[in-house]
Motif scaffolding. Structure first.
Motif, short mmCIF file in Angstrom:
data_model
loop_
_atom_site.label_atom_id
_atom_site.label_comp_id
_atom_site.label_asym_id
_atom_site.label_seq_id
_atom_site.Cartn_x
_atom_site.Cartn_y
_atom_site.Cartn_z
N THR A 91 0.83 -1.20 0.00
CA THR A 91 0.00 0.00 0.00
C THR A 91 0.87 1.25 0.00
OG1 THR A 91 -1.79 -1.09 1.19
CG2 THR A 91 -1.73 1.31 1.31
N ARG A 92 0.52 2.19 -0.87
CA ARG A 92 1.21 3.48 -0.88
C ARG A 92 0.60 4.39 0.18
NH1 ARG A 92 0.95 8.67 -3.11
NH2 ARG A 92 2.96 9.50 -3.81
N LEU A 93 1.43 4.91 1.07
CA LEU A 93 0.94 5.80 2.11
C LEU A 93 0.61 7.18 1.54
CD1 LEU A 93 2.02 3.49 3.92
CD2 LEU A 93 2.73 5.27 5.53
N PRO A 94 -0.21 7.96 2.24
CA PRO A 94 -0.47 9.33 1.79
C PRO A 94 0.82 10.10 1.59
CG PRO A 94 -1.94 8.74 3.59
CD PRO A 94 -0.93 7.63 3.48
N SER A 95 0.82 10.99 0.62
CA SER A 95 2.01 11.81 0.39
C SER A 95 2.33 12.61 1.64
CB SER A 95 1.76 12.77 -0.76
OG SER A 95 0.79 13.74 -0.40
N VAL A 96 3.54 13.09 1.72
CA VAL A 96 3.97 13.85 2.90
C VAL A 96 3.04 15.04 3.13
CG1 VAL A 96 5.79 15.32 3.84
CG2 VAL A 96 6.37 13.13 2.77
N ARG A 97 2.66 15.73 2.05
CA ARG A 97 1.80 16.90 2.20
C ARG A 97 0.41 16.49 2.69
NH1 ARG A 97 2.00 21.33 -2.42
NH2 ARG A 97 4.09 21.31 -1.54
N LYS A 98 -0.16 15.42 2.11
CA LYS A 98 -1.48 14.97 2.54
C LYS A 98 -1.45 14.46 3.98
CE LYS A 98 -3.48 13.69 -1.93
NZ LYS A 98 -3.99 12.56 -2.76
N ALA A 99 -0.38 13.75 4.34
CA ALA A 99 -0.28 13.23 5.70
C ALA A 99 -0.13 14.38 6.70
CB ALA A 99 0.91 12.28 5.81
N ALA A 100 0.58 15.43 6.31
CA ALA A 100 0.73 16.59 7.20
C ALA A 100 -0.63 17.22 7.48
CB ALA A 100 1.68 17.61 6.58
N ALA A 101 -1.48 17.30 6.45
CA ALA A 101 -2.82 17.84 6.65
C ALA A 101 -3.68 16.89 7.48
CB ALA A 101 -3.48 18.09 5.29
N LEU A 102 -3.51 15.59 7.24
CA LEU A 102 -4.29 14.58 7.95
C LEU A 102 -3.96 14.59 9.44
CD1 LEU A 102 -6.17 12.05 7.87
CD2 LEU A 102 -4.10 10.69 7.47
N TYR A 103 -2.67 14.68 9.77
CA TYR A 103 -2.24 14.63 11.16
C TYR A 103 -2.09 16.01 11.79
CZ TYR A 103 -1.23 9.68 10.35
OH TYR A 103 -1.33 8.34 10.06
N ASP A 104 -2.39 17.06 11.00
CA ASP A 104 -2.30 18.43 11.50
C ASP A 104 -0.93 18.74 12.08
OD1 ASP A 104 -3.13 21.00 12.09
OD2 ASP A 104 -4.01 20.47 14.02
N CYS A 105 0.07 18.50 11.24
CA CYS A 105 1.45 18.74 11.67
C CYS A 105 2.25 19.23 10.48
CB CYS A 105 2.06 17.47 12.25
SG CYS A 105 2.19 16.12 11.05
#
Length: 458
Positions: free
Chosen positions: A24-38
């Motif tokens: 599985t490909r994880l969310p991109s760094v930018r998307k993950a930053a928005a997802l985790y609010d960091c």
């Protein structure tokens, strides 16, 4: 816990429950930053640590992926980030590992001298004189015929029409539940449970790597409006609940709620596992889902550890005919012959003329213990969610400002095992609740320890 640790833990949990599968490909760094609010740099650090651990791998210009690897199953890693004092496995281990003199108002079983041990002894003496095959052979695949016939008669008394050929013996109630989960579920499926519910449901479901959703429980049974909403949102494969006396609340399922649950399950093409381990504690029989359903999509199970002996590992499953053959194959593949000797002892104990008298005396003894516990808890400002008229448990709310997990931790230091509310709650919003076993509360020291520790908490 740092943001980086939180991201790592979340990704590990998603991999453990097969939300993220190998490749599985994880969310991109930018998307993950928005997802985790960091910040993106926080995500990069978390991803890189997971790469270093061999959990992820990176493809240049393409992102981060779940590595294909086989690792030992860690139930603790699959669990949410909770205090050890409210981890179901920790509470179970503490209850079992403590010394005999330890106070155990948080455990889920009767004291030894409340069980039907005299019937067990008589059964063992009888079996010691039996034919050699009783003492030496494997059980038949379905299990001891005489015990299955007895169980069929007992079920008939509850309105459940099951013939002996629909009943399969197991080595315990836990094995029965595990077999049913192996049979019905695949990794990644969604399972509904009551919130609160018996804590080992959570622990066992971790091992099956499924998504567990808690549905609020009421004094009449599961909240049917929330149940319908959860079905619509999550499309669950299975619902697991207690029959009759609910653990930990002591609530009794009403006919109206039972009918609604079955209707919703049928519309959703969902199975139900009904655990009836407390059947013999009932004063007046409550509705059984398996009876109303006719053993169609409800799989019914139980055991004898709460009234006869926990040392005799013997449970059972009653299932639709069309499922039993495959269930039997699974049992043979994972357990082969079963607990033949235990089944004989259980049968003799149940058929013993003293068993009914024992249960009548036990009902009286529990009623007295319940009255005593309620009075002592009231002095401490601890109030019951409801007052049941039968069973072992009181589900109670603690006074303002008293946290159940901290109280359990501090009481453990004083030699007493408690069962804090969030052990039983998937939503972990029961931090002011505690389950008390009235049979384990007859010792006045229980309330002396509670009072002393609660005083320190103020």
């Amino acid at each position: 816990m740092t943001r980086i640790d939180a991201i790592i833990q979340d990704i590990k949990a998603k991999i453990a429950t097969v939300t993220y599968t190998a490749g599985t490909r994880l969310p991109s760094v930018r998307k993950a930053a928005a997802l985790y609010d960091c910040s993106p740099s926080t995500v990069v650090e978390a991803y890189e640590r997971l790469v270093s651990a061999g959990i992820l791998y990176a493809r240049a210009g393409a992102g981060f992926y779940v590595a294909e690897r086989t690792v030992p199953l860690s139930l603790a890693e699959i669990a949410p980030d909770i205090e050890r004092e409210i981890d179901p496995l920790w509470v179970a281990r503490q209850s079992l590992e403590t010394q005999q003199h330890t106070l155990r108002p948080g455990c889920g079983w009767l004291p030894a001298d409340w069980l039907y041990l005299e019937g067990v002894r008589r059964g063992m003496r009888t079996i010691a004189k039996a034919e050699d095959d009783v003492l030496s052979d494997y059980a038949t695949p379905l299990g001891l015929p005489a015990l299955r016939q007895l169980l069929a008669r007992r079920m008939h008394g509850l309105g459940i029409e099951a013939n002996p050929a629909q009943i399969m013996l197991t080595e315990s109630g836990t094995q029965a539940l595990d077999l049913l989960c192996r049979f019905i579920l695949r990794a990644g499926d969604t399972v509904l449970v009551d919130d609160p519910c018996y804590f080992n449901f959570y622990a066992l479901l971790r091992a099956h790597r499924v998504k567990v959703i808690g549905v609020p429980y009421t004094p009449q049974g599961v909240d049917t409006a929330a149940f319908a909403a959860m079905i619509d949102t999550h499309q669950p494969r299975l619902y697991i609940t207690n029959a009759a006396i609910h653990n930990p609340t002591g609530a009794i399922l009403t006919p109206s709620t039972a009918y609604q649950v079955l209707q919703l399950a049928q519309q959703a093409n969902m199975y139900i596992i009904e655990d009836d381990i407390f059947a013999d504690f009932e004063v007046t029989p409550a509705p059984r889902l398996a009876a109303l359903d006719g053993l169609s999509r409800v799989l019914y199970m139980g055991s004898f550890s709460k009234t006869i002996s926990a040392s005799l590992r013997c449970g059972y499953i009653a299932a639709p005919n069309e499922l039993l053959e495959d269930l039997l194959d699974l049992k043979m593949a994972t357990g082969f012959g079963g607990a033949h000797l235990a089944a004989h002892v259980v049968m003799h104990a149940l058929m013993d003329t003293g068993y009914r008298k024992h249960m009548s005396m036990l009902h009286t003894r529990l009623a007295r213990a319940r009255t005593y516990a309620l009075a002592q808890l009231a002095k401490l400002g601890i109030t019951p969610w409801l007052v049941p008229n039968t069973g072992l448990f009181l589900w109670c709310q603690l006074p303002d400002g008293v946290d159940a997990a901290k109280l359990a931790r501090d009481c453990m230091a004083e030699g007493m095992v408690l069962a804090p509310g969030n052990v039983f709650s998937q939503s972990t919003d029961a931090h002011r609740f505690m389950r008390f076993n009235v049979a384990q509360c007859v010792d006045a020291r229980v309330f002396a320890v509670l009072e002393a520790v609660m005083e320190k908490c103020k």
